[in-house]
Motif scaffolding. Structure first.
Motif: not given
Length: 272
Positions: A243-252
């Motif tokens: 949902s956010r372009f400038a952040e790494a999409h990591l498992p929560d």
């Protein structure tokens, strides 16, 4: 003694499934010899020495725009360059990134990795030169040089973040005391992002085009590894779309706690 995972261990573990054995033999016979030779000689070592702090340092930041692998590329425009959208070099992207990780001795920030692609002779031959050739081809097809370059950055940058996501999950699970292993042969050929004994970990972001349950084009690891003796248990790590372009999409952390429970033999996880 430092942990090492070699390709022969991967073959003996996963080729007890008939489908995986067929896939392995086909890969040996059909891929370029230099690819087969490299992957079969690759040892995973550095991955097991990484810490979460190592990975946090390379996460993209608005304060370091040069370290964002997607830069300012417009994804909608980049994805229409057909010859690059689904392009794969002879060496799978995971082969190249694992090579960089082991050679550089740590997980590299994007700017350092980009320099490595240019300066290291092996990485250059694996990815840099083939990508330049594809950019030139796309430009001649009428897309223009800048559009072709953006499309290639989008393609490689997304694979970089996918690799970061996989490495993060392995490191995070290992901090829980789980002996999670990984190897580029298992990843690229058998769709196994990691494993712990006979439990197979697959990490993916929901995307109907590639994989969402049984939908999409990405081959299902459960189909490839079915009928193994003894059988595998499959533990998916499923993330919602970014949902956010400038952040790494990591498992929560909540989703990974469920994975830890599954790897320790508790009920199957509910992913976040």
């Amino acid at each position: 003694m430092a942990l090492i995972t070699r390709s022969n261990e991967v073959v003996s573990r996963f080729c007890r499934a008939p489908g995986a054995l067929r896939e392995f033999r086909k890969w040996q016979n059909q891929r370029p010899p230099e690819v087969v030779d490299y992957v079969l000689s690759h040892d995973t070592r550095v991955l097991y020495g990484l810490t979460l702090d190592n990975l946090v340092r390379v996460l993209p930041s608005r304060r370091r725009p040069d370290d964002h692998a997607l830069g300012n590329v417009n994804g909608d425009q980049a994805k229409v360059v057909g010859s690059i959208k689904n392009w794969n070099p002879d060496f799978a992207f995971t082969h190249v990134f694992h090579y960089a990780l082991e050679t550089m001795g740590t997980f590299p920030a994007w700017s350092a990795l980009r320099r490595f692609f240019q300066e290291d002779a092996t990485a250059n031959a694996m990815l840099w030169e083939p990508s330049l050739a594809m950019i030139a081809k796309a430009a001649k097809e009428g897309w223009g040089m800048q559009r072709a370059q953006d499309a290639m950055q989008w393609r490689i940058g997304n694979f970089y973040y996918s690799f970061l996501r996989e490495v993060y999950a392995v490191v995070r699970l290992r901090t829980e005391g789980l002996e999670v292993c990984a190897h580029p042969l298992a990843d690229a050929l058998f769709r196994v992002d990691g494993w712990c004994e006979n439990k197979v970990i697959s990490i993916y972001v929901r995307n109907p085009e590639f994989r969402d349950g049984q939908a999409g084009r990405k081959p299902d690891v459960e189909v490839l590894l079915k009928d193994a003796d003894p059988p595998f248990t499959f533990v998916p790590v499923v993330l919602p779309p970014a949902s956010r372009f400038a952040e790494a999409h990591l498992p929560d952390i909540v989703g990974l706690r469920a994975v830890v429970a599954a790897l320790r033999g508790a009920e199957a996880p509910g992913m976040a």
